[in-house]
Design a protein around this motif. Sequence first.
Motif, mmCIF file in Angstrom:
data_model
loop_
_atom_site.group_PDB
_atom_site.id
_atom_site.type_symbol
_atom_site.label_atom_id
_atom_site.label_comp_id
_atom_site.label_asym_id
_atom_site.label_seq_id
_atom_site.Cartn_x
_atom_site.Cartn_y
_atom_site.Cartn_z
ATOM 1 N N GLN A 194 68.958 72.678 27.513
ATOM 2 C CA GLN A 194 67.502 72.769 28.181
ATOM 3 C C GLN A 194 67.844 72.546 29.621
ATOM 4 O O GLN A 194 68.186 71.530 30.360
ATOM 5 N N PRO A 195 67.394 73.833 30.253
ATOM 6 C CA PRO A 195 67.764 73.732 31.864
ATOM 7 C C PRO A 195 66.638 72.838 32.640
ATOM 8 O O PRO A 195 65.533 72.689 32.270
ATOM 9 N N MET A 207 86.770 69.382 25.003
ATOM 10 C CA MET A 207 86.128 69.431 26.168
ATOM 11 C C MET A 207 85.713 70.926 26.519
ATOM 12 O O MET A 207 86.546 71.765 26.158
ATOM 13 N N ARG A 208 84.457 71.212 26.945
ATOM 14 C CA ARG A 208 84.015 72.450 27.190
ATOM 15 C C ARG A 208 83.500 72.611 28.769
ATOM 16 O O ARG A 208 83.136 71.757 29.309
ATOM 17 N N ALA A 209 83.576 73.727 29.294
ATOM 18 C CA ALA A 209 83.268 74.238 30.561
ATOM 19 C C ALA A 209 82.029 75.183 30.362
ATOM 20 O O ALA A 209 81.833 76.062 29.575
ATOM 21 N N ILE A 210 80.864 74.652 30.852
ATOM 22 C CA ILE A 210 79.476 75.506 30.825
ATOM 23 C C ILE A 210 79.293 76.076 31.941
ATOM 24 O O ILE A 210 78.872 75.470 33.078
ATOM 25 N N LYS A 211 79.416 77.401 32.301
ATOM 26 C CA LYS A 211 79.015 78.328 33.367
ATOM 27 C C LYS A 211 77.461 78.493 33.113
ATOM 28 O O LYS A 211 77.154 78.970 32.465
ATOM 29 N N CYS A 212 76.776 77.709 34.220
ATOM 30 C CA CYS A 212 75.198 78.074 34.068
ATOM 31 C C CYS A 212 74.709 78.783 35.447
ATOM 32 O O CYS A 212 75.077 78.609 36.579
ATOM 33 N N ILE A 213 74.150 79.889 34.943
ATOM 34 C CA ILE A 213 73.810 81.054 35.855
ATOM 35 C C ILE A 213 72.274 81.083 35.832
ATOM 36 O O ILE A 213 71.571 81.533 34.527
ATOM 37 N N ARG A 214 71.278 80.794 36.938
ATOM 38 C CA ARG A 214 69.955 80.918 37.018
ATOM 39 C C ARG A 214 69.608 82.543 37.080
ATOM 40 O O ARG A 214 70.035 83.146 37.843
ATOM 41 N N ALA A 238 67.437 71.842 41.325
ATOM 42 C CA ALA A 238 69.098 72.213 41.749
ATOM 43 C C ALA A 238 69.888 70.963 41.705
ATOM 44 O O ALA A 238 71.067 71.090 41.807
ATOM 45 N N LYS A 239 69.300 69.660 41.946
ATOM 46 C CA LYS A 239 70.079 68.594 42.104
ATOM 47 C C LYS A 239 70.578 67.864 40.847
ATOM 48 O O LYS A 239 71.376 67.145 40.534
ATOM 49 N N HIS A 240 70.039 68.621 39.622
ATOM 50 C CA HIS A 240 70.473 68.022 38.274
ATOM 51 C C HIS A 240 70.867 68.978 37.341
ATOM 52 O O HIS A 240 70.623 70.190 37.752
ATOM 53 N N PRO A 241 71.826 68.628 36.737
ATOM 54 C CA PRO A 241 72.424 69.717 35.562
ATOM 55 C C PRO A 241 71.451 70.047 34.744
ATOM 56 O O PRO A 241 70.651 69.008 34.497
ATOM 57 N N PRO A 242 71.729 71.094 33.800
ATOM 58 C CA PRO A 242 70.831 71.261 32.580
ATOM 59 C C PRO A 242 71.047 70.251 31.527
ATOM 60 O O PRO A 242 72.052 69.603 31.471
ATOM 61 N N GLN A 243 70.106 69.949 30.871
ATOM 62 C CA GLN A 243 70.110 68.604 29.850
ATOM 63 C C GLN A 243 70.183 69.204 28.250
ATOM 64 O O GLN A 243 69.640 70.354 28.016
ATOM 65 N N ILE A 244 71.355 68.709 27.617
ATOM 66 C CA ILE A 244 71.533 68.841 26.198
ATOM 67 C C ILE A 244 70.500 68.267 25.233
ATOM 68 O O ILE A 244 70.096 67.149 25.456
ATOM 69 N N GLU A 268 80.967 80.567 23.345
ATOM 70 C CA GLU A 268 79.392 80.915 23.044
ATOM 71 C C GLU A 268 78.957 81.399 24.375
ATOM 72 O O GLU A 268 79.111 81.157 25.333
ATOM 73 N N VAL A 269 77.827 82.233 23.948
ATOM 74 C CA VAL A 269 76.870 82.721 25.247
ATOM 75 C C VAL A 269 75.631 82.280 24.725
ATOM 76 O O VAL A 269 75.142 82.775 23.705
ATOM 77 N N VAL A 270 74.697 81.561 25.624
ATOM 78 C CA VAL A 270 73.500 81.155 25.314
ATOM 79 C C VAL A 270 72.563 81.620 26.378
ATOM 80 O O VAL A 270 72.890 81.264 27.638
ATOM 81 N N GLU A 271 71.502 82.221 26.127
ATOM 82 C CA GLU A 271 70.503 82.723 27.124
ATOM 83 C C GLU A 271 69.008 81.855 26.774
ATOM 84 O O GLU A 271 68.483 82.324 25.695
ATOM 85 N N GLU A 272 68.493 80.962 27.617
ATOM 86 C CA GLU A 272 67.263 80.506 27.351
ATOM 87 C C GLU A 272 66.683 80.401 28.571
ATOM 88 O O GLU A 272 66.989 80.167 29.700
ATOM 89 N N ASP A 273 65.161 80.788 28.470
ATOM 90 C CA ASP A 273 64.573 80.391 29.720
ATOM 91 C C ASP A 273 64.941 81.121 30.935
ATOM 92 O O ASP A 273 65.116 82.271 30.793
ATOM 93 N N ASP A 274 65.113 80.288 31.922
ATOM 94 C CA ASP A 274 65.670 81.074 33.165
ATOM 95 C C ASP A 274 67.016 80.967 33.344
ATOM 96 O O ASP A 274 67.761 80.983 34.542
ATOM 97 N N PHE A 275 67.915 80.477 32.474
ATOM 98 C CA PHE A 275 69.285 80.346 32.630
ATOM 99 C C PHE A 275 70.365 81.327 31.596
ATOM 100 O O PHE A 275 69.648 81.366 30.193
ATOM 101 N N PHE A 276 71.427 81.368 31.961
ATOM 102 C CA PHE A 276 72.541 82.210 31.263
ATOM 103 C C PHE A 276 73.513 81.397 31.376
ATOM 104 O O PHE A 276 74.259 80.569 32.285
#
Length: 350
Positions: free
Chosen positions: A6-7, A48-55, A11-17, A88-96
């Motif tokens: 959930q993006p 542990m996973r790294a999540i690359k978040c692209i707006r 910009a000050k806060h990370p996307p929320q799970i 995995e690749v997830v595309e939701e709302d305004d984030f990739f």
Amino acid sequence: MTPSLQPHNSAKHPPQIIHNDSLVLQDMLGVGAYGSVYKAYDQVSRQMRAIKCIRTAGLDSRQRAFQGHEAELHSLVSGHPNIATLHEVVEEDDFFYMIMDCGLEGDLFSKITERGGYVGKALAIKSIFGQIASAVLHCHSKGVFHRDLKPENIIMFGDVVKLVDFGLATTEPISSDFGCGSTFYLSPECQGGYVEQVTSFDSAANDVWSLGVILINLVFGRNPWKQACPRDETFSAFVLNNDFLQTILPMSDELNDIIKSVFCLNSKRRLSLPEFARRVQGCTSFTTAGEGSSSSSPRATAAAAGATGAETTPIRFHFGHDALLCNSRDNKAQSQGQDSGVCVELHSVA
């Protein structure tokens, strides 16, 4: 179940799970030109996973396709032990989102410049370089050329390293995307040519050139020059006398011969990646000072002086049909020597 992120609009806060997802977000790992990377715990795999978040909001169709291209090429080369797996690749709302392996020990750049590095540690250099070369060779075998090879894009997993960031990668063996990559690691032809202007360049040979700079990083804790172009005095001196680096660094004749074959202006005559990897593994000494002494920047030297030894761990590398075995650590060597004051120190370049 595919994790749903959930993006957050700020910009000050990370996307929320979302609460019923397997991923538990922790904190930010870094910020790049195209997005941010966060650390998360996968409760299913217990990894542990790294999540690359692209707006993606505001991007046109071409820019959106560019993000998909990165994920496609990364997925194509995943599965190699020295490439961070894209899970995995997830595309939701305004984030990739790209969900991949997460290293908790930082990148190779910070290891070289801030945590002692590998100066004077021949076995460790062979181990790390062998792993990087194996990853790049795997990419080339899949028709993927990285084009942004540098220590910042190599993540530490203990004694193992994994290649990341395929944002500039291509499937074109011959490319005309000049200037694609990071300045310190660009081949002359990738910048349009040194002696005469070129209209295209060999993508695989360009990756080999970048690996040559990385090898210098590992052995000496420094870059050979700021940029492989006519404006750079150090590189120009090397072009006039290809033994020049040996006059400013305590480089062995054996390593000097390897480096000259890698930093060859004629990319058609440049050392191939499999041969480059084999010659590094077979090198008896990288420096004239022996296994325990070499030149380094003051910061790297000071950090390395306090390093303690560890038992050697054998690691097997595959280059084509050949397999090489070497130790992952040198448990005796420490950095001594002194700063040459000529080559430039490593600097982070976006």
